[in-house]
Motif scaffolding. Structure first.
Motif, PDB file in Angstrom:
ATOM      1  N   PRO A 195       0.827  -1.209   0.000  1.00 36.55           N
ATOM      2  CA  PRO A 195       0.000   0.000   0.000  1.00 36.55           C
ATOM      3  C   PRO A 195       0.865   1.265   0.000  1.00 36.55           C
ATOM      4  O   PRO A 195       1.873   1.338   0.705  1.00 36.55           O
ATOM      5  CB  PRO A 195      -0.800  -0.116   1.301  1.00 36.55           C
ATOM      6  N   LEU A 196       0.446   2.237  -0.796  1.00 35.68           N
ATOM      7  CA  LEU A 196       1.172   3.498  -0.908  1.00 35.68           C
ATOM      8  C   LEU A 196       0.229   4.648  -0.595  1.00 35.68           C
ATOM      9  O   LEU A 196      -0.859   4.745  -1.173  1.00 35.68           O
ATOM     10  CB  LEU A 196       1.744   3.662  -2.326  1.00 35.68           C
ATOM     11  N   VAL A 197       0.669   5.525   0.324  1.00 37.55           N
ATOM     12  CA  VAL A 197      -0.082   6.739   0.645  1.00 37.55           C
ATOM     13  C   VAL A 197       0.744   7.931   0.176  1.00 37.55           C
ATOM     14  O   VAL A 197       1.880   8.125   0.617  1.00 37.55           O
ATOM     15  CB  VAL A 197      -0.347   6.854   2.158  1.00 37.55           C
ATOM     16  N   VAL A 198       0.193   8.697  -0.745  1.00 39.67           N
ATOM     17  CA  VAL A 198       0.853   9.892  -1.265  1.00 39.67           C
ATOM     18  C   VAL A 198       0.153  11.099  -0.668  1.00 39.67           C
ATOM     19  O   VAL A 198      -1.069  11.250  -0.787  1.00 39.67           O
ATOM     20  CB  VAL A 198       0.794   9.935  -2.802  1.00 39.67           C
ATOM     21  N   THR A 199       0.933  11.963  -0.019  1.00 38.68           N
ATOM     22  CA  THR A 199       0.313  13.065   0.713  1.00 38.68           C
ATOM     23  C   THR A 199       1.264  14.263   0.751  1.00 38.68           C
ATOM     24  O   THR A 199       2.244  14.318   0.010  1.00 38.68           O
ATOM     25  CB  THR A 199      -0.077  12.586   2.132  1.00 38.68           C
ATOM     26  N   ASP A 200       0.961  15.222   1.615  1.00 36.50           N
ATOM     27  CA  ASP A 200       1.781  16.424   1.765  1.00 36.50           C
ATOM     28  C   ASP A 200       2.799  16.225   2.880  1.00 36.50           C
ATOM     29  O   ASP A 200       2.771  15.233   3.602  1.00 36.50           O
ATOM     30  CB  ASP A 200       0.885  17.632   2.060  1.00 36.50           C
ATOM     31  N   TYR A 201       3.698  17.183   3.020  1.00 35.75           N
ATOM     32  CA  TYR A 201       4.734  17.095   4.048  1.00 35.75           C
ATOM     33  C   TYR A 201       4.148  16.918   5.454  1.00 35.75           C
ATOM     34  O   TYR A 201       4.574  16.056   6.221  1.00 35.75           O
ATOM     35  CB  TYR A 201       5.601  18.363   4.056  1.00 35.75           C
TER      36      TYR A 201
END
Length: 439
Positions: A195-201
């Motif tokens: 699983p990959l979570v792409v988000t902000d800093y």
């Protein structure tokens, strides 16, 4: 790809070796020449199952090397920041000196199109500050925040086959390019549907401390229930089994006992509280103060229990302590409950003899005024009470019948609820544990 790992302590050494195992060309950088010499000789400077073999294999492949020269970072496509963020002395806040020093030393060697990737656990807002410094030094380079989720004892497995990956990416036009590079870094685990979570800093920074705070809360919750179970002579293990069958709760991290320690959970929840206060949201995390308090009370209770079974006094009593590391399969003694209990018993006049399969050298340096034993048999010889404080497999499998002839008094305190009470009591031992019935 060619990559740099800055900071070759626990996180960095494991990450560097695992990245080489995944096929990358890795150079590890650290300011400690002794540590680098050990790693360059394929020797792990700390105990971690599987790491020595991994170092030997990747060093022999030519894909991994270590140096003290930060200039050798030049030319890497990705630079990982893996230095420690300890608790400040006298404060709850995280000490970011090592992160800042690592980034500042790296900046002159970062080229266009390269990524600086933070893995250290930092207070929210740190990544944005570091990204601004990076942009000022090299406008065509970008920062990514990629928190680590390693469990000591399982760090190699957790790096090669993580249960999730998190990317905190820059905004704007750099986002897709940065993601593409990170996907190349982790191509192997991503190919296995990790699983990959792409988000902000900000979210990426919060993920690690939020996860650790939740785990700490779960541990302290069951230990609070253990306090109540002791009051009414109930059984915390049966209680945990019963509520753990609820899939909304789950059984993991409901093992009552001496509580948590190590280099992550205690300092991370304290830094989280400190940062919330700085942001004006101090009321949000006040519950973590009680989580911390419950955790520390477990250590005091174990000392009280030892004194209780020794008829009210530890003075002159020989106390065998099984375990120094904060958890099994590790030599890490940072904020170790076991070592803390041993020190308190010594201060109360107990004649402490401590043993541990991996952490003796570290324990001797931290607590030189107690006795140490290489084996369980040596540690328990003549003991008036035996304390199991780190649940190593070999301690969980101890035979009460075999130890009985060695001790002065057959008394055992199970600080981790790792033993079978019936078996030990049947063998004639006084068995006590945190949160378990007295008989």
């Amino acid at each position: 790809m060619r990559m740099t790992v800055i900071g070759c302590g626990y996180l960095g050494a494991v990450h560097a070796a695992c990245m080489a195992e995944l096929g990358h060309d890795v150079v590890g950088v650290d300011v400690d020449p002794e540590k680098i010499a050990a790693l360059q000789a394929a020797r792990a400077p700390f105990y971690e199952p599987g790491l020595p073999e991994l170092l030997e294999r990747t060093m022999a492949s030519g894909r991994l090397r270590f140096t003290t020269d930060i200039a050798e970072a030049a030319g890497s496509r990705v630079h990982f920041i893996c230095v420690g963020t300890p608790q400040k002395k006298g404060e709850f806040a995280a000490d970011l000196r090592f992160v800042d020093a690592a980034v500042n030393s790296l900046l002159p060697h970062v080229g266009p199109g390269e990524l600086v990737v933070g893995k250290s656990t930092v207070p929210v807002g740190t990544a944005s500050r570091l990204a601004a410094a990076l942009q000022a030094a090299q406008p065509e380079a970008h920062l990514v925040w990629n928190p680590e989720f390693l469990r000591e004892g399982f760090a190699v497995q957790d790096t090669l086959a993580p249960d999730r990956l998190v990317y905190g990416l820059p905004g704007g036009t750099a986002q897709q390019a940065a993601k593409a590079v990170m996907d190349e870094v982790y191509a192997t685990p991503l190919s296995r549907d990790t699983p990959l979570v792409v988000t902000d800093y900000q979210t990426a920074e919060l993920v690690k401390v939020a996860a650790n705070s939740f785990l700490a809360t779960k541990i302290s919750f069951i230990n609070a229930m253990a306090e109540l179970c002791e009051t009414v002579n109930a059984d915390i293990t049966s209680l945990a089994d019963a509520i753990g069958h609820d899939d909304r709760i789950g059984r993991k991290f409901l093992n009552a006992g001496l509580g948590f320690g190590g280099g992550c959970l205690p300092k991370d929840i304290r830094a989280f509280m400190a940062r919330a206060g700085e942001l004006g949201a101090d009321q949000t995390l006040t519950f973590l103060r009680e989580v911390d308090s419950i955790n520390m009370r477990r250590r005091i209770r174990m000392v009280d229990l030892a004194r209780e079974v020794c008829e009210g006094s530890l003075i002159g009593r020989r106390v065998a302590v099984l375990g120094a590391a904060f958890k099994p399969d590790s030599d890490d003694i940072r904020d170790s409950p076991a070592l803390n209990v041993a020190a308190q018993i010594r201060l109360q006049g107990g004649d402490v003899v401590l043993t541990d399969p991996a952490a003796l050298d570290n324990a001797r340096k931290a607590l030189p005024d107690i006795a140490y034993a290489e084996t369980v048999e040596e540690a328990v010889a003549g003991a008036h009470v035996v304390l199991l404080l780190t649940e190593w497999k070999q301690y969980r499998e101890l035979a009460p019948e075999a130890l009985a002839p060695l001790v002065a008094e057959k008394r055992i305190l199970d600080g981790r609820n790792a033993l079978d009470p019936t078996r030990w009591r049947t063998a004639g031992w006084t068995y006590r544990a945190l949160g378990r019935p007295r008989t």
